[in-house]
Scaffold this active site. Structure first.
Site, PDB file in Angstrom:
ATOM      1  N   ARG A   1      41.527  45.348  40.505  1.00  0.00           N
ATOM      2  CA  ARG A   1      40.823  44.588  41.082  1.00  0.00           C
ATOM      3  C   ARG A   1      41.535  43.578  41.664  1.00  0.00           C
ATOM      4  O   ARG A   1      41.680  42.243  41.512  1.00  0.00           O
ATOM      5  CB  ARG A   1      40.006  44.365  40.761  1.00  0.00           C
ATOM      6  CG  ARG A   1      38.616  45.459  39.877  1.00  0.00           C
ATOM      7  CD  ARG A   1      38.463  45.945  41.658  1.00  0.00           C
ATOM      8  NE  ARG A   1      37.539  47.182  41.172  1.00  0.00           N
ATOM      9  CZ  ARG A   1      37.621  48.561  40.948  1.00  0.00           C
ATOM     10  NH1 ARG A   1      39.217  48.427  41.151  1.00  0.00           N
ATOM     11  NH2 ARG A   1      36.690  49.524  41.087  1.00  0.00           N
TER      12      ARG A   1
ATOM     13  N   SER B   1      29.943  43.983  42.439  1.00  0.00           N
ATOM     14  CA  SER B   1      29.921  42.996  40.966  1.00  0.00           C
ATOM     15  C   SER B   1      30.758  42.463  40.748  1.00  0.00           C
ATOM     16  O   SER B   1      31.144  42.000  40.907  1.00  0.00           O
ATOM     17  CB  SER B   1      31.290  44.795  39.851  1.00  0.00           C
ATOM     18  OG  SER B   1      30.451  45.600  39.902  1.00  0.00           O
TER      19      SER B   1
ATOM     20  N   GLU C   1      34.994  38.327  39.644  1.00  0.00           N
ATOM     21  CA  GLU C   1      36.203  39.640  40.742  1.00  0.00           C
ATOM     22  C   GLU C   1      35.194  39.109  41.992  1.00  0.00           C
ATOM     23  O   GLU C   1      35.771  39.163  42.911  1.00  0.00           O
ATOM     24  CB  GLU C   1      35.179  41.124  40.619  1.00  0.00           C
ATOM     25  CG  GLU C   1      35.712  42.190  41.474  1.00  0.00           C
ATOM     26  CD  GLU C   1      35.382  43.357  40.840  1.00  0.00           C
ATOM     27  OE1 GLU C   1      35.149  43.796  39.904  1.00  0.00           O
ATOM     28  OE2 GLU C   1      34.728  44.868  41.376  1.00  0.00           O
TER      29      GLU C   1
HETATM   30  C1  LIG Z   1      27.008  47.470  47.231  1.00  0.00           C
HETATM   31  C2  LIG Z   1      28.706  47.148  46.604  1.00  0.00           C
HETATM   32  C3  LIG Z   1      29.004  47.886  45.685  1.00  0.00           C
HETATM   33  C4  LIG Z   1      29.618  47.620  45.637  1.00  0.00           C
HETATM   34  N1  LIG Z   1      30.856  48.568  44.507  1.00  0.00           N
HETATM   35  C5  LIG Z   1      32.082  48.595  44.983  1.00  0.00           C
HETATM   36  C6  LIG Z   1      33.325  49.731  43.656  1.00  0.00           C
HETATM   37  O1  LIG Z   1      32.350  50.568  43.389  1.00  0.00           O
HETATM   38  N2  LIG Z   1      34.580  49.293  44.066  1.00  0.00           N
HETATM   39  C7  LIG Z   1      35.012  48.230  44.505  1.00  0.00           C
HETATM   40  O2  LIG Z   1      36.011  47.836  43.957  1.00  0.00           O
HETATM   41  N3  LIG Z   1      34.504  47.369  44.947  1.00  0.00           N
HETATM   42  C8  LIG Z   1      33.197  46.955  45.548  1.00  0.00           C
HETATM   43  N4  LIG Z   1      32.097  46.029  45.652  1.00  0.00           N
HETATM   44  C9  LIG Z   1      33.609  45.180  45.914  1.00  0.00           C
HETATM   45  C10 LIG Z   1      34.104  45.341  47.825  1.00  0.00           C
HETATM   46  O3  LIG Z   1      33.074  46.312  48.775  1.00  0.00           O
HETATM   47  C11 LIG Z   1      35.728  44.944  47.500  1.00  0.00           C
HETATM   48  O4  LIG Z   1      35.820  43.986  46.610  1.00  0.00           O
HETATM   49  C12 LIG Z   1      36.006  45.571  48.972  1.00  0.00           C
HETATM   50  O5  LIG Z   1      36.869  46.371  48.501  1.00  0.00           O
HETATM   51  C13 LIG Z   1      36.319  44.696  49.418  1.00  0.00           C
HETATM   52  O6  LIG Z   1      36.097  44.507  51.072  1.00  0.00           O
HETATM   53  P1  LIG Z   1      35.609  44.083  52.197  1.00  0.00           P
HETATM   54  O7  LIG Z   1      35.966  44.203  53.195  1.00  0.00           O
HETATM   55  O8  LIG Z   1      34.201  43.416  51.976  1.00  0.00           O
HETATM   56  O9  LIG Z   1      36.318  42.645  51.989  1.00  0.00           O
HETATM   57  P2  LIG Z   1      35.714  40.693  51.441  1.00  0.00           P
HETATM   58  O10 LIG Z   1      34.920  41.177  50.190  1.00  0.00           O
HETATM   59  O11 LIG Z   1      35.788  39.604  53.111  1.00  0.00           O
HETATM   60  O12 LIG Z   1      37.107  39.857  51.072  1.00  0.00           O
HETATM   61  C14 LIG Z   1      37.010  40.026  49.934  1.00  0.00           C
HETATM   62  C15 LIG Z   1      38.916  39.645  49.561  1.00  0.00           C
HETATM   63  O13 LIG Z   1      39.896  40.390  50.693  1.00  0.00           O
HETATM   64  C16 LIG Z   1      40.711  39.648  51.624  1.00  0.00           C
HETATM   65  N5  LIG Z   1      40.987  39.981  52.778  1.00  0.00           N
HETATM   66  C17 LIG Z   1      39.873  40.561  52.981  1.00  0.00           C
HETATM   67  N6  LIG Z   1      40.821  41.687  54.465  1.00  0.00           N
HETATM   68  C18 LIG Z   1      41.928  40.941  54.125  1.00  0.00           C
HETATM   69  C19 LIG Z   1      43.025  41.477  54.974  1.00  0.00           C
HETATM   70  N7  LIG Z   1      42.907  42.127  55.671  1.00  0.00           N
HETATM   71  N8  LIG Z   1      44.738  41.392  54.475  1.00  0.00           N
HETATM   72  C20 LIG Z   1      44.311  40.409  53.403  1.00  0.00           C
HETATM   73  N9  LIG Z   1      43.318  40.124  52.534  1.00  0.00           N
HETATM   74  C21 LIG Z   1      41.861  40.201  52.941  1.00  0.00           C
HETATM   75  C22 LIG Z   1      39.495  38.183  51.382  1.00  0.00           C
HETATM   76  O14 LIG Z   1      40.766  37.417  51.735  1.00  0.00           O
HETATM   77  C23 LIG Z   1      39.381  38.830  49.693  1.00  0.00           C
HETATM   78  O15 LIG Z   1      39.983  37.512  48.454  1.00  0.00           O
HETATM   79  C24 LIG Z   1      31.307  46.616  46.461  1.00  0.00           C
HETATM   80  C25 LIG Z   1      30.393  45.188  46.858  1.00  0.00           C
HETATM   81  C26 LIG Z   1      29.026  45.473  47.371  1.00  0.00           C
HETATM   82  C27 LIG Z   1      28.617  44.930  47.725  1.00  0.00           C
END
Ligand SMILES: Cc1cc2nc3c(=O)[nH]c(=O)nc-3n(C[C@H](O)[C@H](O)[C@H](O)COP(=O)(O)OP(=O)(O)OC[C@H]3O[C@@H](n4cnc5c(N)ncnc54)[C@H](O)[C@@H]3O)c2cc1C
Length: 306
Positions: free
Chosen positions: A179, A228, A298
């Site tokens: 992560r 998480s 996380e």
């Molecule tokens: C119901 C649920 C289940 C989940 N299950 C999992 C799982 O199984 N495995 C897992 O790994 N995660 C899981 N997550 C967490 C989340 O979905 C992941 O971390 C996902 O990769 C975040 O993507 P996001 O686009 O929503 O990023 P955001 O939440 O908007 O941002 C997360 C981070 O990424 C950075 N970021 C976003 N876009 C960019 C970009 N273009 N360039 C550089 N940095 C960027 C942001 O600055 C921030 O630091 C879950 C979340 C939920 C709500």
């Protein structure tokens, strides 16, 4: 400075900007928790060239924050100072390339990556079916599930730095860990090239259905949550430590530790960013007290307190 003044100043130094600048944009609308304050300015770049132009022409001291689909974010109630960037349609392309590869824009939701791969008979990317973020978030978080993570399927990523320079980074240069991504904090990912293997569309779709069904049963995916909350400490499960510390169902205001999966926090109604963060910190303190383990967030906490 307020958002309207900042917009006027930015518009003056960015005559060729094609993207949209929105002052005082509520970030609640863009996070899974549906909590927290506004962005002083929300900038939606038209495409990568527009993003690079913006980053080149704005003063280095202007704070810039990139967000994805907000599924791993806790925004504090005072909102985020400076400019918050959210990628949209100009970063939404999916191209199937030779050798079972997919070139995908950073705004594409992970689930669409999984679907496009399945349709093209490319296996190995089904795990994205269960992650509710977009490709940019997956690249930054090394998103993973069901025994796979982003670094295992990534060939290279494109990113723009704070000065507007574009970089193409092979996966080894991203220094991935659990992560975690070792790319400089200012890098904004714009595109990823993924590598899969040959597969049968029907079998891949069946695997994806299995992932979806598991999620529905094991996680509160229909709630306002950030997924998480804490990373699993080496050799341990965060949820087990939280359960053993008696935190299942714990509340602060409208913020609650999920009964279904106690590493998930839930906004049960109108929880503020402060309530969610206080609940998380209470859980951390109780786990430290009962097991001696210091849980690491996380979820990314952004912005200033209200
Ligand atoms: C119901 C649920 C289940 C989940 N299950 C999992 C799982 O199984 N495995 C897992 O790994 N995660 C899981 N997550 C967490 C989340 O979905 C992941 O971390 C996902 O990769 C975040 O993507 P996001 O686009 O929503 O990023 P955001 O939440 O908007 O941002 C997360 C981070 O990424 C950075 N970021 C976003 N876009 C960019 C970009 N273009 N360039 C550089 N940095 C960027 C942001 O600055 C921030 O630091 C879950 C979340 C939920 C709500």
């Amino acid at each position: 400075m307020n958002g309207a003044d900042l917009k006027t100043r930015l518009a003056a130094c960015l005559p060729e900007l094609r993207g949209r600048l929105q002052p005082e944009a509520p970030l609640k609308d863009f996070t899974w928790f549906r909590a927290g304050g506004p962005a002083e300015i929300l900038y939606s770049p038209a495409d990568e060239a527009d993003l690079a132009y913006f980053l080149q022409k704005t003063p280095a001291g202007l704070p810039v924050t990139i967000i994805g689909l907000g599924s791993n974010l806790l925004v504090r109630d005072g909102g985020i100072e400076g400019v918050v960037i959210r990628l949209g349609r100009g970063f939404g392309e999916i191209k199937i390339e030779d050798g079972h590869r997919l070139r995908v824009g950073a705004a594409v939701p992970d689930v669409k990556v999984a679907r496009a791969a399945a349709d093209a008979g490319i296996s190995g990317l089904s795990f994205y079916r269960g992650i509710p973020g977009c490709v940019g978030g997956a690249l930054r978080m090394n998103g993973g599930a069901h025994g796979r993570e982003t670094k295992e399927v990534l060939v290279e990523a494109r990113a723009v730095d704070r000065t507007g320079d574009v970089h193409v980074l092979p996966v080894a240069e991203l220094h991935y860990a659990y992560r975690q991504c070792g790319a400089p904090e200012d890098f904004i990912f714009t595109e990823a090239l993924f590598q899969g293997e040959p597969g049968e569309p029907a079998a891949i779709l069946a695997e994806m259905d299995g992932i979806a069904a598991y999620r529905e049963e094991a996680q509160p995916i229909k709630s306002r949550t950030g997924g998480s909350t804490f990373k699993n400490p080496p050799g341990q499960k965060a949820w087990q430590l939280i359960d053993a510390a008696g935190c299942r169902g714990l509340t602060v205001g409208d913020a609650k530790v999920s009964e279904m999966h106690c590493n998930f926090l839930i906004n049960e109604g109108n929880a503020s960013g402060a309530e969610l963060e206080e609940l998380g910190e209470t859980v951390r303190a109780r786990v430290k007290q009962t097991s001696g383990v210091e849980l690491e967030w996380e979820i990314k906490r952004l912005g200033v307190p209200g």
